[in-house]
Scaffold this active site. Structure first.
Site, PDB file in Angstrom:
ATOM      1  N   THR A 457       0.851  -1.187   0.000  1.00 14.56           N
ATOM      2  CA  THR A 457       0.000   0.000   0.000  1.00 14.56           C
ATOM      3  C   THR A 457       0.886   1.236   0.000  1.00 14.56           C
ATOM      4  O   THR A 457       2.068   1.168   0.314  1.00 14.56           O
ATOM      5  CB  THR A 457      -0.907  -0.047   1.241  1.00 14.56           C
ATOM      6  N   THR A 475      -4.043   0.942  -2.548  1.00 14.56           N
ATOM      7  CA  THR A 475      -3.489  -0.383  -2.195  1.00 14.56           C
ATOM      8  C   THR A 475      -3.675  -1.448  -3.265  1.00 14.56           C
ATOM      9  O   THR A 475      -4.670  -1.460  -3.995  1.00 14.56           O
ATOM     10  CB  THR A 475      -4.119  -0.876  -0.865  1.00 14.56           C
ATOM     11  N   GLU A 477      -2.973  -4.456  -1.853  1.00 16.71           N
ATOM     12  CA  GLU A 477      -3.041  -5.349  -0.687  1.00 16.71           C
ATOM     13  C   GLU A 477      -1.662  -5.904  -0.314  1.00 16.71           C
ATOM     14  O   GLU A 477      -0.934  -5.228   0.375  1.00 16.71           O
ATOM     15  CB  GLU A 477      -4.104  -6.443  -0.865  1.00 16.71           C
ATOM     16  N   ASP A 497      -8.322  -9.446   2.551  1.00 16.67           N
ATOM     17  CA  ASP A 497      -8.638  -8.579   3.699  1.00 16.67           C
ATOM     18  C   ASP A 497      -9.966  -8.978   4.351  1.00 16.67           C
ATOM     19  O   ASP A 497     -10.312  -8.475   5.418  1.00 16.67           O
ATOM     20  CB  ASP A 497      -8.685  -7.102   3.278  1.00 16.67           C
TER      21      ASP A 497
HETATM   22  N1  GLU Z   1      -5.035  -3.852   2.184  1.00 18.79           N
HETATM   23  C1  GLU Z   1      -4.812  -3.237   3.465  1.00 18.79           C
HETATM   24  C2  GLU Z   1      -5.977  -2.380   3.886  1.00 18.79           C
HETATM   25  O1  GLU Z   1      -6.741  -1.977   3.088  1.00 18.79           O
HETATM   26  C3  GLU Z   1      -3.594  -2.374   3.467  1.00 18.79           C
HETATM   27  C4  GLU Z   1      -2.367  -3.168   3.272  1.00 18.79           C
HETATM   28  C5  GLU Z   1      -1.124  -2.373   3.524  1.00 18.79           C
HETATM   29  O2  GLU Z   1      -1.183  -1.279   4.095  1.00 18.79           O
HETATM   30  O3  GLU Z   1      -0.077  -2.812   3.135  1.00 18.79           O
HETATM   31  O4  GLU Z   1      -6.112  -2.106   5.036  1.00 18.79           O
END
Ligand code: GLU
Length: 651
Positions: A457, A475, A477, A497
């Site tokens: 992200t 992001t 992910e 997630d």
């Molecule tokens: N996919 C995560 C989220 O939406 C974030 C992942 C990340 O910060 O590396 O919370």
């Protein structure tokens, strides 16, 4: 400071000519900056250097990955600024601001470049949340461009090939590497929505920098080089990824090499000409669906891959949404607005601030803040991490996509009620860590607790010459998402997630279970702070990547600035610390020049288990402060990543 020459020019060619940029503001003049030094960096000899030129002092020419970059001081700008985690992305945004674009315009240009030069962190087929402050109306909008699960997905989508409770095999080669993790993309429709409402420049002009870099090539940044080699075996199942990120002999492209991405340039041209809808209908959409449905790897072993159930209808039906921002007053002096569900980050940050408002945190600032933000105090870390434990307990149990699962009690109002948070604050002992916290009781039935999260992200903060502000977290992910690549961009693994199981061990339904059309719970928390008790006097934009730890990174930055008087860079550089709802308290060991021994010993004496693992935040902060009698923008960039601050005048 270099002197800037801001001159209004007639609208003519730069104005929206496509994509329905129907904002009344377009009727007013653009503020164009004609200073040739703007959006450049200052080399050590004081001369300005173009980012991406490859000349001495170019921050886009990668050095060996250096870990924590020491010696960063806040940078100042008069009227506009952008902070992103990759130099070429900051440059793309800055050039748009220089040409008179708004923060919304710049965000489009930054995202287009990020998908090329920082694909390990975000993708044009990914998701984002954007907090937008419109200076003219003094209104804050929370844009939700989170992915959705395909309509055909049910609770066992991530753990059973046939989605039945038990029986069939788990998705292969893993839930993440399979098509099951791929979300229906959100970020482009979100940017389209924000651009329609707040853009001044034509949509089709915002992709020039991305197209140019993809065509002519760029030097692979150190973090991208690292991501390619560390993900090599997963990328090897995808012929498009191999062609893009590897040499013809199969060796990974490395940091410092020049790479191009012709399919990406073509995709950006399509998006520029046809608008964001091109990703959701037509050729690009067909290609995304076909790629997500891939059932056999392109590798010699023909590795089986469980396909996604995403359809063209899922893409066509995707809608970016506007959410009610989560806003609260901190210490009676600040208006803090952050992201609403489906992110859990905003409510947790607002809860933690509400709890901390019951303590005199200002008395527990870091020592020697001029040295990279200084060393946090034992009591400072103790109080903040205890407040976070309480906030995470509620987050883990209650927060998911509110279009599917209601928040407890009366929703945000109950969760942020001062009486409730005072009660929660009373659970904090100054002497002893609570270890883990229980969620609060709102008189509504509780769901089961589900776990998820990972790391891929990025965050960007932008202020334009009109005073509008963007705080956006974007992001893919996990690093390089699901490793499925099509038309020059990666598809996410965002659906991991979701909780993988729809019920917990006790048989309770989990709030964050997969369902068709539902958005996976996020932790991303783009945040805006204003002086006073309502929007108007903008003070700060910040946010960070970091999966579940985003809450900790953003909160320490906000508290660092508001309670401890740190500037934007000090608050960003400051040792990341905090805790999720576990006995472990994080004290970031990334800056190895700081002696944290006494801090760690002090925390242990209060019963904390301490982890000094290096934290991988990517905090991008802009503050608006008085400097030498005038209001200026003050930027802070995360020394743990590769980004830079750019603005009017060389910086
Ligand atoms: N996919 C995560 C989220 O939406 C974030 C992942 C990340 O910060 O590396 O919370």
């Amino acid at each position: 400071m270099a002197i800037k020459h801001l001159a209004p020019i007639a609208l003519a060619a730069l104005l929206a000519s496509c994509g329905g940029s129907g904002n009344d503001d377009n009727a007013s003049d653009l503020i164009v900056d004609t200073n040739p030094n703007s959006c450049q960096v200052l080399a050590s000899n004081g001369s300005s250097v173009t980012v991406g030129s490859g000349l001495a002092g170019d921050p886009a020419a990668p050095e060996a990955a250096s870990g924590y970059r020491l010696g960063y001081k806040a940078k100042y700008s008069n009227s506009y600024m952008v902070v992103a985690n990759t130099p070429l992305a900051s440059k793309a945004g800055c050039e748009v601001l220089k040409a008179g674009g708004t923060a919304a315009d710049a965000a489009v240009a930054v995202q287009a470049v990020l998908g090329l030069v920082e694909p390990q962190s975000s993708t044009i087929a990914g998701s984002a949340f954007m907090m937008y402050y419109d200076a003219k109306t003094q209104k804050i909008t929370a844009y939700d461009g989170r992915e959705t699960a395909p309509a055909a997905a049910t609770g066992y989508y991530l753990v059973r090939q046939d989605q039945q409770t038990q029986g069939s095999a788990t998705p292969v080669p893993s839930a993440r590497r399979s098509g099951r993790s791929i979300g229906v993309p959100g970020v482009m429709r979100m940017l389209d929505l924000a651009h329609n409402e707040h853009g001044k420049l034509a949509w089709n002009k915002l992709f020039d920098e991305g197209i140019n870099l993809a065509d002519k090539g760029f030097l692979i940044p150190a973090r991208l080089g690292g991501a390619i080699s560390s993900n090599a075996s997963s990328l090897a199942l995808d012929a498009n990824a191999m062609a893009t990120y590897f040499h013809s002999d199969g060796t990974p492209r490395a940091a410092g090499e020049t790479m191009t991405n012709a399919p990406y340039a073509r995709t950006l041209r399509i998006l520029a000409d046809q608008g964001a809808d091109a990703l959701y209908t037509g050729e690009l959409a067909k290609n995304i669906v076909a790629k997500a449905a891939q059932s056999v790897g392109d590798d010699p072993a023909k590795t089986p891959i469980t396909p996604s159930l995403m359809t063209l209808q899922d893409l066509a039906a995707y809608q970016a949404k506007k959410r009610e921002p989560v806003c609260s007053t901190y210490r009676g002096s600040y208006h803090v607005c952050t992201m609403a569900p489906p992110s859990s980050g905003g409510i947790a940050i607002a809860q933690a601030l509400g709890i901390l408002g019951n303590f005199n945190l200002g008395a527990y600032g870091p020592t020697n803040p001029s040295n990279e933000g200084g060393i946090p105090s034992v009591m400072g870390v103790h109080l903040v991490s205890e407040a976070e434990r309480l906030a995470y307990a509620d987050r883990d149990l209650y927060v998911a996509d509110t279009d599917f699962v209601a928040l407890p009690g009366k929703g945000v109002a109950s969760m942020l009620s001062p009486d409730y948070l005072k009660l929660r604050a009373s659970l904090i002992s100054p002497d002893k860590s609570m270890g883990t916290a229980s969620a609060g009781d709102f008189g509504t039935p509780a769901a089961g607790v589900g776990k998820s999260e990972e790391h891929g992200t990025t965050h960007l903060s932008i202020v334009d010459a009109y005073g509008n502000v963007v705080s956006m977290t974007s992001t893919v992910e996990s690093s390089m998402g699901s490793f499925h690549m099509v038309d020059g961009f990666l598809l996410t693994n965002q659906l991991t997630d979701f909780s993988s199981q729809p019920v917990d061990g006790a048989g309770n339904a989990v709030a964050n279970a997969v369902a068709g059309g539902k958005r996976p719970r996020s932790t991303m928390a783009p945040t805006l702070v204003f002086r006073g008790t309502q929007p108007g006097d903008f003070l700060m934009a910040t946010g960070s990547p970091g999966g579940g730890t985003i809450i900790q990174y953003v909160l320490k930055t906000v508290v660092g600035a508001l309670d401890w008087g740190l500037d934007a860079q000090q608050a960003t550089s400051l040792v990341d610390f905090g805790a999720s709802n576990s006995v472990t308290t994080n004290v970031d060991g990334a800056n190895t020049t700081l002696d944290l021994t006494a801090l760690v010993a002090g925390l242990k004496a209060k019963g904390h288990t301490v982890s000094t693992s290096a934290q991988s935040s990517g905090i991008s902060t802009i503050m608006r402060v008085k400097k030498n009698g005038a209001m200026m923008l003050e930027g802070g960039v995360d020394p743990r990543r590769e980004g830079i601050i750019l603005g009017d005048g060389a910086m």
